[in-house]
Scaffold this active site. Structure first.
Site, PDB file in Angstrom:
ATOM      1  N   HIS A 151       1.289  -0.996  -0.277  1.00  0.00           N
ATOM      2  CA  HIS A 151      -0.031  -0.155  -0.282  1.00  0.00           C
ATOM      3  C   HIS A 151       1.179   0.858   0.069  1.00  0.00           C
ATOM      4  O   HIS A 151       0.385   2.799  -0.957  1.00  0.00           O
ATOM      5  CB  HIS A 151      -0.808   0.313   1.153  1.00  0.00           C
ATOM      6  CG  HIS A 151      -1.693   0.935   1.223  1.00  0.00           C
ATOM      7  ND1 HIS A 151      -1.304   2.023   2.484  1.00  0.00           N
ATOM      8  CD2 HIS A 151      -3.480   1.942   0.715  1.00  0.00           C
ATOM      9  CE1 HIS A 151      -2.651   3.221   2.272  1.00  0.00           C
ATOM     10  NE2 HIS A 151      -2.718   2.573   1.176  1.00  0.00           N
ATOM     11  N   GLU A 197      -4.159   7.700   7.391  1.00  0.00           N
ATOM     12  CA  GLU A 197      -5.459   7.352   6.719  1.00  0.00           C
ATOM     13  C   GLU A 197      -5.764   5.631   8.230  1.00  0.00           C
ATOM     14  O   GLU A 197      -6.885   5.311   7.755  1.00  0.00           O
ATOM     15  CB  GLU A 197      -4.394   6.141   5.428  1.00  0.00           C
ATOM     16  CG  GLU A 197      -5.754   5.364   4.825  1.00  0.00           C
ATOM     17  CD  GLU A 197      -5.310   4.907   3.191  1.00  0.00           C
ATOM     18  OE1 GLU A 197      -5.281   4.406   2.246  1.00  0.00           O
ATOM     19  OE2 GLU A 197      -4.330   5.592   2.749  1.00  0.00           O
ATOM     20  N   GLU A 216       1.883   1.213  -3.672  1.00  0.00           N
ATOM     21  CA  GLU A 216       1.191   2.758  -4.419  1.00  0.00           C
ATOM     22  C   GLU A 216       1.259   3.874  -4.128  1.00  0.00           C
ATOM     23  O   GLU A 216       0.710   4.611  -5.257  1.00  0.00           O
ATOM     24  CB  GLU A 216      -0.372   1.913  -3.658  1.00  0.00           C
ATOM     25  CG  GLU A 216      -1.496   2.207  -4.154  1.00  0.00           C
ATOM     26  CD  GLU A 216      -2.962   2.509  -4.066  1.00  0.00           C
ATOM     27  OE1 GLU A 216      -3.269   3.698  -3.285  1.00  0.00           O
ATOM     28  OE2 GLU A 216      -3.540   1.428  -3.145  1.00  0.00           O
ATOM     29  N   HIS A 217       0.916   4.421  -3.154  1.00  0.00           N
ATOM     30  CA  HIS A 217       1.306   5.985  -2.715  1.00  0.00           C
ATOM     31  C   HIS A 217       2.592   6.095  -3.580  1.00  0.00           C
ATOM     32  O   HIS A 217       2.182   7.424  -3.926  1.00  0.00           O
ATOM     33  CB  HIS A 217       1.017   6.364  -1.278  1.00  0.00           C
ATOM     34  CG  HIS A 217      -0.229   5.894  -0.225  1.00  0.00           C
ATOM     35  ND1 HIS A 217      -0.978   7.372  -0.080  1.00  0.00           N
ATOM     36  CD2 HIS A 217      -1.133   4.880  -0.774  1.00  0.00           C
ATOM     37  CE1 HIS A 217      -1.946   7.064   0.906  1.00  0.00           C
ATOM     38  NE2 HIS A 217      -2.017   5.351   0.317  1.00  0.00           N
TER      39      HIS A 217
END
Length: 459
Positions: free
Chosen positions: A79, A159, A82-83
């Site tokens: 993840h 997040e 992904e950022h």
């Protein structure tokens, strides 16, 4: 109406070596709904579905890597990466990436799951070349700078904090842990505060290099697209970046294996000062490749898939014990989950759990009524078709199908499989899945005596 074909063409170099292979996987009428696949040298696959009647196109790249590929110390790396791929390349800054798609009114995003990651852009058909160039640039030319890793760490921690503030989300992560324990499938996709703080630029870059080679990537495009044009533009982008790799490499196969979940009767709780208690009661399901998935889909729809479902009617409509109640299935390459979620007042937890157990036991023993089966088949068929009414959904379908199954299935074939589900099919899968001893995850302000009683609900 579409039909399967196996026509293959190959282009060869002057030495006679094959350099690309193109197959028509599904042939639609007059080219509408035709799905084609081209495998480029280096193992990169490009899959498209043509729909000339629309004026949009969605382009995506799927990476065959998810959070289950992480070691404990790399939790959240997929993840995090992904950022970072949105933070800039040798050609574009982070602002350039977002501004390019914003300037044509497009949408751009990405998502990370336990077994895959996807980056995509949805644009007007005339702007598809731009979307291809931008997304391919992100996947082949991202810099992954140390300063970007440090800056994005704060965003990811926020997040995680945002997710932690929503117990309706957290309870599903808790349920995964209840079922899988401290394993890759049992850990949260986002990672934890400790694992995210422990990741640095070098570890993330090594993770990227290991998992983002062309053999583990699938390019998917759907809408008003021309297959040959998409292939040419993708190939140009990857060749320009030197990212096609070994020309003799072959695509990675879909995940396989056999994992058995041993989680019978396990209970996990988190005490929170919330207005509601959030509950997930469930048991092992089936793998996404299991042929029984069609019957389980019908069963899930009848149990908790809509306002006419058993659980909704019994818990919400008849007794008013919960606002949100539903069932769901999750299928992985080698195992699966079946779960029932409900959010209710803490004082009603025992009643809600008893109704859930009673309904699951009833269906496990007797299956569905004829009316329930007919209604569930119709509902699942309709939602399947309606869920594919935009190019983004079509791109997701063909990309995920290529990654997870290595083949494509037409909508007509999916509808045929759903319609073919019989009462015996449902009874069989209900016995196999619902007949197991369940496990339970709960988040809420539970009193000590009430928490102790939760074990009775899974006895």
């Amino acid at each position: 109406m579409t039909s399967r074909t196996h026509r293959m063409t190959a282009r060869t170099s002057s030495e006679g070596r094959a350099v690309a292979r193109t197959q028509t996987l599904l042939k639609g009428e007059n080219g509408i709904g035709t799905v084609r696949r081209t495998t480029l040298p280096g193992g990169l696959r490009v899959v498209t579905e043509t729909l000339p009647s629309v004026r949009s196109a969605t382009f995506g790249i799927w990476a065959h890597v998810g959070s289950r590929d992480e070691s404990p110390s790399l939790g959240g790396a997929t993840h995090y990466l992904e950022h970072l791929l949105f933070k800039g390349t040798a050609k574009r800054s982070a602002l350039d990436i977002s501004a390019a798609i914003d300037a044509v009114g497009g949408e751009m995003n990405a998502f990370t799951a336990k077994e895959y990651t996807c980056y995509y852009a949805r644009v007007l058909d005339t702007d598809l070349p731009l979307a291809i160039d931008v997304v391919c640039d992100m996947l082949t030319g991202s810099l992954i700078e140390a300063e970007d890793v440090d800056a994005e760490r704060g965003v990811i921690l926020e997040e995680i904090a945002m997710t932690e503030d929503d117990p309706g989300d957290v309870v599903h992560d808790l349920f995964a842990h209840t079922m899988f324990g401290d394993t890759p499938l049992g850990r949260p996709v986002l990672g934890t505060v400790d694992t995210v703080n422990g990741l640095d630029r070098d570890r993330i870059a090594r993770f990227f290099k290991k998992h983002y080679d062309p053999t583990h990537l699938i390019v998917a495009a759907a809408g008003n697209v021309d297959h040959a044009t998409v292939v040419r533009q993708v190939r140009t982008a990857f060749e320009r970046a030197g990212a096609l790799g070994d020309p003799d490499a072959v695509p990675a196969l879909p995940r396989s294996g056999e994992r058995r979940i041993r989680a019978a009767g396990r209970v996990e709780t988190i005490g929170r000062k919330t207005e509601q208690a959030h509950i997930v009661l469930g048991m092992p399901g089936i793998a996404r490749t299991d042929d029984r998935r069609w019957a389980l889909g019908v069963l899930n729809t009848a149990l908790g898939g809509g306002m006419s479902s058993r659980l909704f009617q019994e818990i919400r409509e008849k007794r008013g014990l919960a606002y949100s109640v539903y069932s769901y299935t999750s299928g992985f390459a080698d195992c699966g989950l079946f779960g029932v979620y409900a959010g209710c007042r803490p004082s009603q937890v025992d009643d809600v759990l008893k109704i859930c157990r009673d309904e699951l036991d009833q269906v496990a023993q007797h299956g569905l009524s004829d009316d329930e089966l007919r209604r569930a088949v119709g509902q699942l068929s309709g939602s399947t078709v309606l869920g594919l009414e935009d190019t983004g959904a079509l791109m997701n379908r063909i990309g995920k199908s290529e990654l997870c199954w290595g083949e494509q299935m037409s909508v007509d074939e999916m509808l045929r499989r759903i319609a073919a589900v019989t009462p015996d099919d449902v009874r069989s899968v209900a016995r196999d899945v619902l007949g197991q001893r369940p496990s339970l995850s709960v988040i809420g302000p539970l009193k000590d005596k009430q928490a102790a009683r939760l074990h009775d609900a899974v006895a």
